[in-house]
Design an enzyme around this catalytic site. Structure first.
Site, PDB file in Angstrom:
ATOM      1  N   CYS A 118      -7.598 -31.012   2.579  1.00 10.51           N
ATOM      2  CA  CYS A 118      -7.972 -31.606   4.072  1.00 10.51           C
ATOM      3  C   CYS A 118      -8.950 -32.417   4.084  1.00 10.51           C
ATOM      4  CB  CYS A 118      -8.693 -30.323   4.806  1.00 10.51           C
ATOM      5  SG  CYS A 118      -9.460 -29.174   4.019  1.00 10.51           S
ATOM      6  N   GLN A 140      -8.104 -18.255  -3.529  1.00  8.12           N
ATOM      7  CA  GLN A 140      -7.818 -18.987  -4.677  1.00  8.12           C
ATOM      8  C   GLN A 140      -7.779 -18.057  -5.788  1.00  8.12           C
ATOM      9  OE1 GLN A 140      -6.406 -21.679  -4.907  1.00  8.12           O
ATOM     10  NE2 GLN A 140      -7.001 -22.938  -3.199  1.00  8.12           N
TER      11      GLN A 140
HETATM   12  C1  LIG Z   1     -10.838 -21.056  -0.673  1.00 10.05           C
HETATM   13  C2  LIG Z   1      -9.740 -21.208   0.406  1.00 10.05           C
HETATM   14  N1  LIG Z   1     -10.038 -20.571   1.502  1.00 10.05           N
HETATM   15  C3  LIG Z   1      -9.402 -20.585   2.466  1.00 10.05           C
HETATM   16  C4  LIG Z   1      -8.272 -21.803   2.680  1.00 10.05           C
HETATM   17  C5  LIG Z   1      -7.330 -21.876   3.905  1.00 10.05           C
HETATM   18  O1  LIG Z   1      -6.104 -21.183   3.657  1.00 10.05           O
HETATM   19  P1  LIG Z   1      -4.963 -21.664   4.632  1.00 10.05           P
HETATM   20  O2  LIG Z   1      -4.345 -22.837   4.110  1.00 10.05           O
HETATM   21  O3  LIG Z   1      -3.860 -20.369   4.408  1.00 10.05           O
HETATM   22  O4  LIG Z   1      -5.301 -21.643   5.794  1.00 10.05           O
HETATM   23  C6  LIG Z   1      -8.051 -22.351   1.430  1.00 10.05           C
HETATM   24  C7  LIG Z   1      -6.698 -23.461   1.620  1.00 10.05           C
HETATM   25  O5  LIG Z   1      -7.023 -24.567   0.719  1.00 10.05           O
HETATM   26  C8  LIG Z   1      -8.821 -22.041   0.287  1.00 10.05           C
HETATM   27  O6  LIG Z   1      -8.427 -22.877  -0.749  1.00 10.05           O
END
Ligand SMILES: Cc1ncc(COP(=O)(O)O)c(C=O)c1O
Length: 388
Positions: A322, A175
């Site tokens: 999620c 982020q």
């Molecule tokens: C801080 C953070 N790390 C990891 C992820 C996971 O990334 P990805 O959706 O590309 O798997 C997200 C996604 O929401 C995130 O906000």
């Protein structure tokens, strides 16, 4: 219906320039980047150009970039690539589930994990990280910017602590990348994750920076792709898209293009706080990425506000995508000390490059009447009792 999208921390639209860069790699230039003939050489060159461009965004060497299927895989590769049974890991209570659940799994396989708390602003105290270290600490994994509040963690100080103690440091910069300047040397990290779809590249692609000399155990076995750190035929169009998005972000950061976005975010906050009583910004006192604000509207149910605003054309979120649909309040806001009902009453607005001042005005025009109506229906909202 006029629709406005302020949920860019969940995902961003692919920019037209990014789509244009990707397009030839679906059909005209379709070769397998491992093939030695012309078609393979063409796509290999495109993958390596993208690697250079991602490396330039992060201030590292191209050879230190491993392409993955996204942020989750990058986080998993960093953690499971390094940590073994009997090791100790230091993380924080506000990590994304890609890190939190990886740590939880480690705990079920004979590893110990310390989750450092955050203060009311959502900040990790570097001294708490230092105090958590043990002789068998193998890895510190603490995010750069929180996905729900946008709060930027003191990663440079944590990097120094890790270097002094000779412990690996991973930071989830999913982020933060393409929103703030990142230089892996200044951060002092050994591993850093990014994700394409949070920075106007497609979903399903990401990258892990792996400092030269860091020996990672791969998670996928197969060919010797990505210098044997991540087997599997490269997703060339998506990688090309990530490369283009990284180049555009680097140029935008150099031109200071993110300060208008921060101004729009600050305007949203000021207007909401002025127009709607019993509201407050979660993490407002901390340094933050320019696009995110998390606001508590006392007496409402966040999910109800999200649905009511969606019906009027405004897409926002209660936090991590999620966990939407789940009733549990955000673990990030609880970790900051918010009571459960305030955590449930909080909403995230996250801007993207495509958003305009007109869209901000549209969003603001919807908010006050919608919050008023939900509060009128609320059995718990009591005008006299609220305070912030
Ligand atoms: C801080 C953070 N790390 C990891 C992820 C996971 O990334 P990805 O959706 O590309 O798997 C997200 C996604 O929401 C995130 O906000």
């Amino acid at each position: 219906m006029h629709r406005v999208y302020f949920d860019n921390n969940a995902t961003t639209p692919v920019l037209p320039e990014v789509l244009e860069a990707m397009q030839p790699y679906f059909s005209n230039h379709f070769g397998n980047a491992s093939s030695i003939h012309h078609h393979g050489q063409e796509t290999r060159a495109a993958v390596e150009r993208a690697r250079e461009s991602v490396a330039a965004l992060l201030g590292c060497k191209a050879s230190e970039i491993v392409f993955t299927s996204g942020g989750t895989e990058a986080d998993n590769l960093a953690i499971f690539g390094l940590v073994r049974e009997g090791d100790h890991v230091v993380s924080s209570t506000i990590e994304h589930h890609a890190v939190l659940n990886s740590c939880k799994h480690l705990q079920s396989t004979g590893c110990e994990v310390t989750y450092v708390p955050v203060d009311a602003r959502g900040l990790v105290d570097p001294d708490a990280v230092r105090r958590a270290l043990r002789p068998n600490t193998r890895l510190i994994t603490i995010m750069m910017a929180n996905n729900e509040t946008g709060v930027l963690q003191p990663v440079e100080e944590i990097g120094k602590i890790a270097n002094e103690a000779d412990i690996y440091f991973h930071t989830d910069a999913v982020q933060a990348a393409a929103k703030v300047d990142i230089d892996v040397k200044q951060v002092g990290c050994d591993l850093l994750s990014i994700s394409g779809h949070k920075m106007h590249a497609p979903q399903g692609v990401g990258a892990l920076y792996v400092h030269k000399g860091t020996r990672l155990q791969p998670m996928l076995y197969g060919g010797s792709h990505e210098r044997s750190r991540r087997a599997g035929t490269e997703n060339v169009p998506a990688i090309v898209g990530l490369g283009k998005a990284a180049a555009l972000a680097k140029a935008a950061l150099n031109r200071g293009e993110f300060s208008p976005m921060a101004q729009m975010r600050d305007h949203i906050e000021r207007q909401i706080l002025a127009q709607i009583e019993a509201t407050g910004v979660n993490g407002g006192g901390a340094p933050r990425v320019p696009n995110t604000t998390n606001i508590c509207f006392d007496g409402i149910e966040g999910e109800a506000l999200v649905i009511a605003l969606d019906l009027k054309g405004l897409a926002i979120s209660t936090g991590a995508a999620c966990s939407s649909g789940a009733i549990e309040p955000s673990h990030v806001l609880l970790a900051m000390g918010l009571p459960a009902e305030r955590a449930r009453a909080s909403i995230r607005f996250s801007l993207g490059k495509q958003n305009t001042r007109e869209e901000v005005d549209f969003a603001l025009s919807l908010l006050s009447p919608t919050v008023d109506r939900l509060r009128e229906l609320s059995p718990v909202y009591n005008k006299q009792a609220v305070s912030h």
